[in-house]
Scaffold this motif. Structure first.
Motif: not given
Length: 207
Positions: A53-54, A59-60, A93-94, A100-101
């Motif tokens: 993940s980020g 950000e989300i 999400l895609k 993902r990040r």
């Protein structure tokens, strides 16, 4: 598209080996502190954040309900868990154009209620987790928007938002469980629309 990859022991071991990478280490430490929180009774069965993940650059934030049974097997709150809910969310999400990040998966009630099956948290249990959610938000300086995934996350947010130091846009998203998607044919469409809205909000707020 790779989904459910944490069912592979070698992938799972590699993911555990990354828990001290700079973008995820503060969240790994946060999860460790929370597991031993005396205020919450200590010895909580609580997953790690996913290094894919980020991390702190997220950000989300995707807030779901509570960890499902597969989380007890992998030890991660992850889009790669071997269950259909994670797979549905990963695919959505895609389709929404969210990498993902840019995002992070977590739960409004972050600890496991049962490793043997899905247990719906009570309002009092969700409320008890509010300080943990608030602390997590302080660790995400790049956060632009919170996606409240499912009714429990949406209901639990009412305990969080009055305590926020700064306003955060939120988007309500249907829960991507296969059971819910099977009973409401429009739920996937609404979920995709919500995630696209989150992407646009993140961009427009500087993300």
């Amino acid at each position: 598209m790779q989904t459910q990859s944490l069912a592979d022991p070698s992938v799972l071991a590699a993911r555990h080996a990354r828990l001290q990478e700079p973008h995820i280490a503060p969240l790994t430490a946060f999860a460790a502190r929370l597991r031993e929180s005396k205020a919450l009774g200590g010895r909580l069965d609580l997953p790690n954040f996913d290094p894919e993940s980020g991390g702190i650059h997220t950000e989300i934030l995707l807030l779901l309900e509570s960890p499902g049974p597969k989380v007890a097997q992998t030890g991660f709150a992850s889009l790669d868990n071997p269950d259909r809910t994670a797979e549905n969310l990963s695919c959505l999400l895609k389709l929404a154009g969210i990498g993902r990040r840019r995002c992070l998966v977590w739960n409004i009630l972050p600890w496991q209620l049962s490793a043997g099956g899905v247990v719906t948290p009570t309002a009092s249990q969700v409320r008890a987790a509010t300080p943990a959610t608030l602390e997590l938000l302080t660790l995400l300086p790049a956060l632009r928007v919170v996606v409240l995934v499912g009714g429990k996350a949406q209901g639990g947010w009412k305990f969080v938002w009055p305590e926020l130091p700064r306003p955060l846009p939120t988007v309500n998203c249907p829960h991507p469980s296969p059971r819910y998607f099977a009973t409401d044919s429009q739920a996937p469409v609404r979920a995709l629309s919500a995630l696209v809205e989150a992407r646009l909000l993140a961009r427009n707020s500087g993300g």
